[in-house]
Design an enzyme around this catalytic site. Structure first.
Site, PDB file in Angstrom:
ATOM      1  N   ARG A 243      30.706  47.327  41.669  1.00 39.69           N
ATOM      2  CA  ARG A 243      30.314  45.710  41.440  1.00 39.69           C
ATOM      3  C   ARG A 243      30.297  45.168  40.140  1.00 39.69           C
ATOM      4  O   ARG A 243      30.927  44.200  39.332  1.00 39.69           O
ATOM      5  CB  ARG A 243      29.119  45.312  42.281  1.00 39.69           C
ATOM      6  CG  ARG A 243      28.725  43.587  42.175  1.00 39.69           C
ATOM      7  CD  ARG A 243      27.422  43.282  42.824  1.00 39.69           C
ATOM      8  NE  ARG A 243      27.396  43.581  44.199  1.00 39.69           N
ATOM      9  CZ  ARG A 243      27.981  42.999  45.321  1.00 39.69           C
ATOM     10  NH1 ARG A 243      28.527  41.835  45.011  1.00 39.69           N
ATOM     11  NH2 ARG A 243      27.764  43.513  46.473  1.00 39.69           N
TER      12      ARG A 243
ATOM     13  N   GLY B 119      24.237  43.855  55.622  1.00 35.03           N
ATOM     14  CA  GLY B 119      23.656  44.376  56.716  1.00 35.03           C
ATOM     15  C   GLY B 119      24.987  45.438  57.428  1.00 35.03           C
ATOM     16  O   GLY B 119      25.833  45.576  56.679  1.00 35.03           O
TER      17      GLY B 119
ATOM     18  N   GLU C 157      35.002  45.429  57.166  1.00 30.41           N
ATOM     19  CA  GLU C 157      35.913  44.450  56.596  1.00 30.41           C
ATOM     20  C   GLU C 157      37.228  45.151  56.560  1.00 30.41           C
ATOM     21  O   GLU C 157      38.362  44.383  56.679  1.00 30.41           O
ATOM     22  CB  GLU C 157      35.606  44.314  54.876  1.00 30.41           C
ATOM     23  CG  GLU C 157      34.161  43.446  54.773  1.00 30.41           C
ATOM     24  CD  GLU C 157      34.167  43.334  53.391  1.00 30.41           C
ATOM     25  OE1 GLU C 157      33.456  42.230  52.939  1.00 30.41           O
ATOM     26  OE2 GLU C 157      34.818  44.088  52.617  1.00 30.41           O
TER      27      GLU C 157
END
Length: 424
Positions: A34, A61, A95
């Site tokens: 990130r 989560g 995802e």
């Protein structure tokens, strides 16, 4: 060509309204990349005017939200940053599964990026990457079906053509390669999306050629024609097609913007956006001599001044447009659209007149609205040909008439047309 478009915002910014459809969805393991690689990749995409979604949640989560799933579904392209611990996150794998499902069902473009991880380890879930997945399976007690769906998604993604960071490769150069690939793929998608806008491709290509996109010259091109002929649609299509080549994009509907604000407001919006800073008082900004002007001169920008209907608005921008070679960076381009050719006189380098659709294009557009592309009867075909000739191939007129006559009988077509005095 050209179906009517919603009103165009004065600027294309990263602060998007709810429901925006992104160009790129970024999937990554936050703890791994990130604050480093992924943040640099995201910034590089934004600098190329590629609208990119990044999830800034620091704590995730197990279940991803419906809104995030919708964002994935609506994105044109997904970039998956595989890192060593990517598979340790159930969120990331959810995802990924959604992205691969979207690719299978709707052919979304997916680009895998292997960041300090061997693609074969992702493909086969081996090595440290496989260990991370094993820890997740044990920790979350995944069902066999869920585990298999994750493994299938990882294998499918790793089999796609992607990018792997070499041991001696600079990350900045690696990112540039990814950006180039993303830009090329999005441009191909953009071109395919204009296929339903009958006749637009040849018009977009003509404007592009007048702008001479490969030239370092700062050029201004005027687009003119009657109301509804497609000037704005062409300008938007050109802008969407080439925006990744520019450092800044500004698109303003002059007539609409000036109904709700002042010229000073519009200029302030222009400068604030292109300089990435808030210009509070346009009076304090000198177009001729300022540090901000020097910054603007270094930027390669693409500017669209849409629907300029008289000389006065352009007079307010005279300093910028007259001195464009000293106003904008090398290779910058400006498009101005107007219903009045005289408005463009002495301002533009080249002028493009948008002509009506030819007979074939006009019939295709009208049929798509009036018949939803069903095969017309002989009587309907005869009426369609008369309509196309009467409105001179004007796309907006064809759309409005076609939509109003959808589902109506031939008798009702004749009645409606007679009332509008369209028949001769």
């Amino acid at each position: 060509m050209m179906s009517p478009s919603p009103s165009t915002p004065s600027t294309l910014t990263t602060a998007q309204p709810q429901g925006i459809k992104y160009d790129v969805f970024l999937s990554f393991r936050g703890e791994d990349t990130r604050v480093g690689f992924t943040s640099h990749l995201y910034d590089a995409l934004n600098r190329k005017q590629i609208l990119t979604f990044i999830d800034y949640q620091l704590v995730r989560g197990d279940e991803i939200s419906a809104s995030l799933l919708r964002t994935i579904e609506e994105a044109k392209l997904s970039v998956i940053v595989f890192s060593e611990n990517y598979a340790s996150s159930k969120w990331c794998l959810e995802e990924l599964a959604k992205i691969i499902e979207r690719r299978r069902n709707n052919r979304q473009i997916v680009i895998p990026v292997f960041y300090k991880v061997d693609p074969s380890h992702v493909r086969n879930q081996t090595g440290r990457f496989g260990d991370a997945l094993a820890r997740l399976i044990k920790k979350k007690a995944l069902t066999m079906d869920k585990e298999q769906s994750f493994r299938d998604a990882l294998t499918d993604a790793a089999n796609l053509s992607g990018w792997s960071l070499g041991k001696s490769e600079l990350e900045s150069e690696f990112i540039e390669k990814i950006i180039g690939d993303v830009s090329n793929k999005l441009q191909a998608v953009s071109s395919s999306h204009t296929m339903g806008l009958f006749g637009i491709d040849v018009r977009v290509n003509k404007v592009e050629s007048l702008l001479n996109m490969e030239s370092p010259d700062v050029l201004i091109v005027g687009i003119w024609g009657m109301d509804g002929i497609g000037k704005t649609t062409i300008a938007q299509a050109v802008c969407n097609k080439v925006r990744s080549r520019f450092e800044g994009i500004f698109f303003a509907n002059f007539r609409q913007e000036l109904k709700t604000g002042s010229m000073a407001d519009l200029q302030r919006s222009f400068l604030s956006h292109l300089l990435d800073q808030e210009i509070m008082n346009i009076g304090s900004f000198s177009f001729r001599d300022s540090f901000e002007r020097e910054r603007l001169r270094r930027k390669k920008v693409f500017i669209v001044l849409d629907d300029v209907d008289d000389f006065m608005p352009l007079e307010e921008w005279k300093d910028l447009l007259d001195g464009r070679h000293n106003s904008f960076g090398s290779g910058s381009k400006v498009l101005i659209t107007s219903r009045d050719k005289q408005v463009l006189k002495n301002v533009v380098d080249e002028t493009y007149e948008v002509e009506g659709l030819n007979d074939e294009e006009a019939l295709q557009l009208f049929s798509s609205k009036a018949l939803k592309n069903c095969i017309p009867t002989i009587d309907q075909m005869h009426l369609m040909e008369q309509i196309a000739r009467h409105v001179q191939g004007n796309p907006l007129a064809l759309i409005d008439l076609g939509s109003s006559l959808y589902g109506k009988s031939t008798v009702e077509w004749c009645s409606a047309l007679n009332k509008q005095s369209i028949f001769l």
